[in-house]
Design an enzyme around this catalytic site. Sequence first.
Site, mmCIF file in Angstrom:
data_model
loop_
_atom_site.group_PDB
_atom_site.id
_atom_site.type_symbol
_atom_site.label_atom_id
_atom_site.label_comp_id
_atom_site.label_asym_id
_atom_site.label_seq_id
_atom_site.Cartn_x
_atom_site.Cartn_y
_atom_site.Cartn_z
ATOM 1 N N CYS A 163 0.841 -1.194 0.000
ATOM 2 C CA CYS A 163 0.000 0.000 0.000
ATOM 3 C C CYS A 163 0.880 1.249 0.000
ATOM 4 C CB CYS A 163 -0.927 0.006 1.212
ATOM 5 S SG CYS A 163 -0.101 0.258 2.797
ATOM 6 N N ALA A 220 6.599 -2.003 -4.630
ATOM 7 C CA ALA A 220 6.677 -1.245 -3.378
ATOM 8 C C ALA A 220 5.641 -0.127 -3.325
ATOM 9 C CB ALA A 220 8.086 -0.685 -3.209
ATOM 10 N N HIS A 221 5.635 0.601 -2.198
ATOM 11 C CA HIS A 221 4.632 1.626 -1.943
ATOM 12 C C HIS A 221 4.718 2.781 -2.928
ATOM 13 C CE1 HIS A 221 7.671 4.245 0.089
ATOM 14 N NE2 HIS A 221 8.204 3.075 0.396
ATOM 15 N N ASN A 222 3.552 3.271 -3.319
ATOM 16 C CA ASN A 222 3.406 4.428 -4.201
ATOM 17 C C ASN A 222 3.936 4.211 -5.614
ATOM 18 O OD1 ASN A 222 3.684 5.830 -1.240
ATOM 19 N ND2 ASN A 222 2.242 6.924 -2.562
#
Length: 346
Positions: A220, A241-243
């Site tokens: 997330c 990974a995130h973003n």
Amino acid sequence: MEFTVGQIAEVLQGIVEGDATLRIDRLAKIEEAQAGALSFLSNLKYEPHLYTTGASAVIVSKTLILKQPSAAALIRVDDPYTSFTTLLEFYQQATRTGRRGVEEPAFIGADSVIGDNHYRGAFSYIGQNCRIGRDVVIFPQAYIGDRCVIGDGTIIYAGAKIYAETVIGARCTIHAGAVIGSDGFGFAPQPDGSYKTIPQIGNVVLEDNVSIGANATIDCATMGSTIIREGAKIDNLVQIAHNVEIGRHTVVAAQTGISGSTKIGDFCVLAGQTGIAGHLSLANRTTVTAQSGVGKSIKTEGVLLQGSPAFNLRDSLRANAIFRHLPEIERRLSDLERNSSVPEKS
């Protein structure tokens, strides 16, 4: 299930050569097929099998010129590979996802709703305040957290874990063991050398027609959303990974890792064991070959990258060719230096 050659040709908008009344009850490889099977010929290196196959019918190109008669009926189409893929999708929908109803025990939380014609397998879990569409298939032991949204016709296989707040579009496929929405790898270094966890309060958004492979993980966002755009295909054992943002119809092969906040464009190809550093952007139609590492942004569309660090494929191939000759080049250079140091005769 059983269909005639003519019925299949009608679905594929193809033309039949041979007996259209032959009955088909399975799909098979052209080199292994027996009577009652349907196969296809796309790669011409398999053409010899067309004249020896036991298949009752074969999907071929409209432009294929036969070198000798074929005992199998032919269904001529514009693109045999795409047509056969269409049949495989139909077969999968009919055989794997034909289940409907609810097996017990299965749990659905308060204020969650699910559309008609769905299937929920035993020990599946749906949290509170979820909105799930019609024709959704949720296999046993799948977990869906609170406040998730799932579109029509999506399939979630056994053991998949979907964290709270995740948004999944229509006709997506989430394979077994995939984890969507786990915390991003966010830790702030402290003066004493320890690390403080940075709360990850964002979510994951999968648009329509996305496929997520077995044991893939999508983190997330720290804030906002990690986004997988329409039609993207993520292989088994991929870490996102995130973003991160994955563009439309981009494909990512197994064991690839994409670091945080990187933006991958549309129609890109990331081959197996590719590594992409964080906070980069890859232009549309970028291709990265297997085991390559990308450490800088790519702004030009259609670039083909290879190596670690990755750079233009043609330059990489030239560099590799030179590298193989380095011992010889070193010897020749040593000879030149030795000869140049010999004093001239008076």
